[in-house]
Write a protein that holds these residues in place. Structure first.
Motif, PDB file in Angstrom:
ATOM      1  N   THR A  42      -0.544   2.607   2.071  1.00  0.00           N
ATOM      2  CA  THR A  42      -0.169   3.306   0.843  1.00  0.00           C
ATOM      3  C   THR A  42      -1.028   2.738  -0.273  1.00  0.00           C
ATOM      4  OG1 THR A  42       1.504   1.704   0.165  1.00  0.00           O
ATOM      5  CG2 THR A  42       2.231   3.500   1.631  1.00  0.00           C
ATOM      6  N   ARG A  43      -0.997   3.357  -1.430  1.00  0.00           N
ATOM      7  CA  ARG A  43      -1.778   2.851  -2.562  1.00  0.00           C
ATOM      8  C   ARG A  43      -1.272   1.492  -3.027  1.00  0.00           C
ATOM      9  NH1 ARG A  43      -4.998   7.175  -5.234  1.00  0.00           N
ATOM     10  NH2 ARG A  43      -5.673   8.261  -3.370  1.00  0.00           N
ATOM     11  N   ASN A  44      -0.046   1.125  -2.633  1.00  0.00           N
ATOM     12  CA  ASN A  44       0.506  -0.192  -2.975  1.00  0.00           C
ATOM     13  C   ASN A  44       0.175  -1.255  -1.939  1.00  0.00           C
ATOM     14  OD1 ASN A  44       1.684   0.786  -5.320  1.00  0.00           O
ATOM     15  ND2 ASN A  44       3.530   1.439  -4.219  1.00  0.00           N
ATOM     16  N   GLY A  45      -0.518  -0.860  -0.873  1.00  0.00           N
ATOM     17  CA  GLY A  45      -0.906  -1.823   0.150  1.00  0.00           C
ATOM     18  C   GLY A  45       0.063  -1.954   1.308  1.00  0.00           C
ATOM     19  N   ASP A  46       1.062  -1.068   1.399  1.00  0.00           N
ATOM     20  CA  ASP A  46       1.974  -1.101   2.534  1.00  0.00           C
ATOM     21  C   ASP A  46       1.308  -0.443   3.742  1.00  0.00           C
ATOM     22  OD1 ASP A  46       4.017  -2.278   0.993  1.00  0.00           O
ATOM     23  OD2 ASP A  46       4.657  -0.297   0.275  1.00  0.00           O
ATOM     24  N   PHE A  47       1.361  -1.127   4.873  1.00  0.00           N
ATOM     25  CA  PHE A  47       0.751  -0.624   6.105  1.00  0.00           C
ATOM     26  C   PHE A  47       1.482   0.627   6.569  1.00  0.00           C
ATOM     27  CE2 PHE A  47       0.580  -0.472  10.750  1.00  0.00           C
ATOM     28  CZ  PHE A  47      -0.779  -0.436  10.954  1.00  0.00           C
ATOM     29  N   VAL A  48       0.715   1.659   6.991  1.00  0.00           N
ATOM     30  CA  VAL A  48       1.293   2.909   7.483  1.00  0.00           C
ATOM     31  C   VAL A  48       1.002   3.089   8.966  1.00  0.00           C
ATOM     32  CG1 VAL A  48       1.288   5.434   7.271  1.00  0.00           C
ATOM     33  CG2 VAL A  48       1.100   4.007   5.223  1.00  0.00           C
TER      34      VAL A  48
END
Length: 186
Positions: A42-48
């Motif tokens: 995500t743009r916040n750096g959460d792995f998808v």
């Protein structure tokens, strides 16, 4: 802010070489060169999610590099040592390949850069051959970038970008230490 491109403890440390900001769900696609993967955040750096592994088949990589996208949110990945561009949907499903090993028109020897213009033409820089080739998004060879009706040679072309009007191509010529700007016409 910043975030770390993490890998499992049994994998090599991440070696990110490019990041692509996609309009599709505001995702960030990262090429992890040494682990032969594309990682999505995500743009916040959460792995998808992630896809890829070392190999030569569809969805496998030998050092993925520069990334690009088109208006359909397809992801184009320079697969450097497999001498091709792999095309994926936003979820990592393989669609097709562009190019194959060789030195003839439509073939690639050392692809380094990829960019897609507003007409969905795919421009691929070949750092060893010193040319930029143009393909359809389905992989059909269209032409080599020319200047005055002659193939335009470049000195180690790598990264490329189009300006906002999509009519000027900016090319990094690494060994020449310069940026070339070309007007692109149909």
């Amino acid at each position: 802010y910043m975030f770390t491109v993490k890998t499992p403890s049994d994998a090599k440390p991440a070696d990110p070489v490019d990041v692509l900001a996609s309009a599709f769900k505001n995702r960030l696609y990262v090429s992890d060169n040494d682990n032969h993967k594309i990682k999505v955040f995500t743009r916040n750096g959460d792995f998808v999610l992630e896809w890829g592994r070392f190999g030569e088949g569809p969805g496998e990589f030998r050092y993925p590099g520069i990334l690009a996208t088109n208006e359909y949110n397809q992801v184009f990945v320079v697969d450097v040592l497999n001498t091709r561009i792999q095309v994926f949907d936003p979820f990592g499903n393989h669609i097709n390949d562009i190019g194959a090993w060789g030195v003839r028109p439509g073939q690639l020897f050392r692809p380094k850069g990829v960019v897609v213009d507003g007409q969905n033409r795919v421009f691929v820089s070949d750092s060893y051959m010193g040319f930029i080739q143009v393909f359809t998004s389905l992989g059909r060879f269209i032409s080599v970038v020319c200047e005055n009706d002659t193939k335009k040679p470049f000195t180690t072309p790598v990264g490329m970008a189009f300006d906002a009007d999509q009519n000027r191509l900016h090319v990094v010529e690494m060994r020449a230490n310069k940026i070339s700007v070309l007007e692109i016409s149909d």
